[in-house]
Scaffold this motif. Structure first.
Motif, PDB file in Angstrom:
ATOM      1  N   THR A  28      35.690  69.267  54.239  1.00  0.00           N
ATOM      2  CA  THR A  28      36.265  69.574  52.938  1.00  0.00           C
ATOM      3  C   THR A  28      36.070  68.349  52.063  1.00  0.00           C
ATOM      4  O   THR A  28      36.659  67.295  52.313  1.00  0.00           O
ATOM      5  N   ILE A  29      35.209  68.459  51.051  1.00  0.00           N
ATOM      6  CA  ILE A  29      34.755  67.259  50.335  1.00  0.00           C
ATOM      7  C   ILE A  29      35.895  66.508  49.665  1.00  0.00           C
ATOM      8  O   ILE A  29      35.817  65.291  49.500  1.00  0.00           O
ATOM      9  N   SER A  30      36.962  67.199  49.295  1.00  0.00           N
ATOM     10  CA  SER A  30      38.065  66.522  48.604  1.00  0.00           C
ATOM     11  C   SER A  30      38.785  65.523  49.502  1.00  0.00           C
ATOM     12  O   SER A  30      39.510  64.658  49.004  1.00  0.00           O
ATOM     13  N   ALA A  31      38.559  65.610  50.806  1.00  0.00           N
ATOM     14  CA  ALA A  31      39.231  64.710  51.741  1.00  0.00           C
ATOM     15  C   ALA A  31      38.397  63.482  52.073  1.00  0.00           C
ATOM     16  O   ALA A  31      38.854  62.613  52.824  1.00  0.00           O
ATOM     17  N   PHE A  32      37.204  63.405  51.526  1.00  0.00           N
ATOM     18  CA  PHE A  32      36.284  62.327  51.870  1.00  0.00           C
ATOM     19  C   PHE A  32      35.709  61.672  50.617  1.00  0.00           C
ATOM     20  O   PHE A  32      35.647  62.297  49.546  1.00  0.00           O
ATOM     21  N   ASN A  53      38.066  62.708  46.162  1.00  0.00           N
ATOM     22  CA  ASN A  53      39.062  63.666  45.724  1.00  0.00           C
ATOM     23  C   ASN A  53      38.763  64.202  44.332  1.00  0.00           C
ATOM     24  O   ASN A  53      39.683  64.551  43.584  1.00  0.00           O
ATOM     25  N   GLY A  54      37.508  64.257  43.991  1.00  0.00           N
ATOM     26  CA  GLY A  54      37.094  64.839  42.726  1.00  0.00           C
ATOM     27  C   GLY A  54      37.398  64.015  41.497  1.00  0.00           C
ATOM     28  O   GLY A  54      37.095  64.436  40.379  1.00  0.00           O
ATOM     29  N   ASP A  72      32.834  69.951  42.654  1.00  0.00           N
ATOM     30  CA  ASP A  72      33.449  71.274  42.522  1.00  0.00           C
ATOM     31  C   ASP A  72      34.028  71.598  43.890  1.00  0.00           C
ATOM     32  O   ASP A  72      33.298  72.012  44.806  1.00  0.00           O
ATOM     33  N   ASN A  73      35.332  71.387  44.024  1.00  0.00           N
ATOM     34  CA  ASN A  73      35.959  71.569  45.338  1.00  0.00           C
ATOM     35  C   ASN A  73      35.911  73.031  45.795  1.00  0.00           C
ATOM     36  O   ASN A  73      35.816  73.305  46.993  1.00  0.00           O
ATOM     37  N   VAL A  97      28.039  61.026  53.759  1.00  0.00           N
ATOM     38  CA  VAL A  97      29.481  60.963  53.987  1.00  0.00           C
ATOM     39  C   VAL A  97      29.735  60.314  55.342  1.00  0.00           C
ATOM     40  O   VAL A  97      28.971  60.520  56.284  1.00  0.00           O
ATOM     41  N   GLU A  98      30.772  59.521  55.399  1.00  0.00           N
ATOM     42  CA  GLU A  98      31.170  58.929  56.677  1.00  0.00           C
ATOM     43  C   GLU A  98      32.463  59.576  57.138  1.00  0.00           C
ATOM     44  O   GLU A  98      33.453  59.615  56.403  1.00  0.00           O
ATOM     45  N   TRP A  99      32.403  60.118  58.332  1.00  0.00           N
ATOM     46  CA  TRP A  99      33.605  60.644  59.004  1.00  0.00           C
ATOM     47  C   TRP A  99      33.701  59.857  60.274  1.00  0.00           C
ATOM     48  O   TRP A  99      33.123  60.228  61.295  1.00  0.00           O
ATOM     49  N   PHE A 100      34.425  58.732  60.167  1.00  0.00           N
ATOM     50  CA  PHE A 100      34.419  57.718  61.213  1.00  0.00           C
ATOM     51  C   PHE A 100      34.620  58.330  62.599  1.00  0.00           C
ATOM     52  O   PHE A 100      35.501  59.176  62.790  1.00  0.00           O
ATOM     53  N   PRO A 101      33.789  57.914  63.571  1.00  0.00           N
ATOM     54  CA  PRO A 101      32.762  56.874  63.511  1.00  0.00           C
ATOM     55  C   PRO A 101      31.370  57.376  63.148  1.00  0.00           C
ATOM     56  O   PRO A 101      30.403  56.627  63.231  1.00  0.00           O
TER      57      PRO A 101
END
Length: 115
Positions: A28-32, A53-54, A72-73, A97-101
């Motif tokens: 969900t792009i708004s979280a990253f 978060n836009g 555009d969320n 996008v990084e979603w660790f790790p």
């Protein structure tokens, strides 16, 4: 599984405009913090812009005042509006996008600025 799919690259004349899109799935792009990078032939990959978060945005020095990143969320998609394009903007543009790790890159879209 996270997937990022860029589109919108094209051949454009100097001074022209172009809008790139990056459609995301698996997140969900708004979280990253979503990012645009670019890589020109023979050069290192370069940071272009990011959005969180836009709303919160940052830009690389070479594109400030010419490029605008947005999101555009509802469509889970980010955009890069590029105005006043210059030949030195020619590059493959990537969504990141990084979603660790882990780090995720799209396949890239080619932008060529030439007369």
């Amino acid at each position: 599984q996270v997937q990022l799919v860029e589109s919108g690259g094209d051949l454009v004349q100097p001074g022209g405009s172009l809008r790139l899109s990056c459609a995301a799935s698996g997140i969900t792009i708004s979280a990253f913090t979503m990012n645009w990078y670019r890589q020109a032939p023979g050069k290192q990959r370069e940071f272009v812009a990011s959005i969180f978060n836009g709303l919160a945005t940052t830009y690389g020095d070479s594109v400030k005042g010419r490029f605008t990143v947005s999101a555009d969320n509802a469509k889970n998609t980010i955009y890069l509006q590029m105005n006043s394009l210059k030949p030195e903007d020619t590059a493959v543009y990537y969504c990141f996008v990084e979603w660790f790790p882990r780090q995720y890159w799209g396949q890239g879209t080619q932008v060529t600025v030439s007369s």
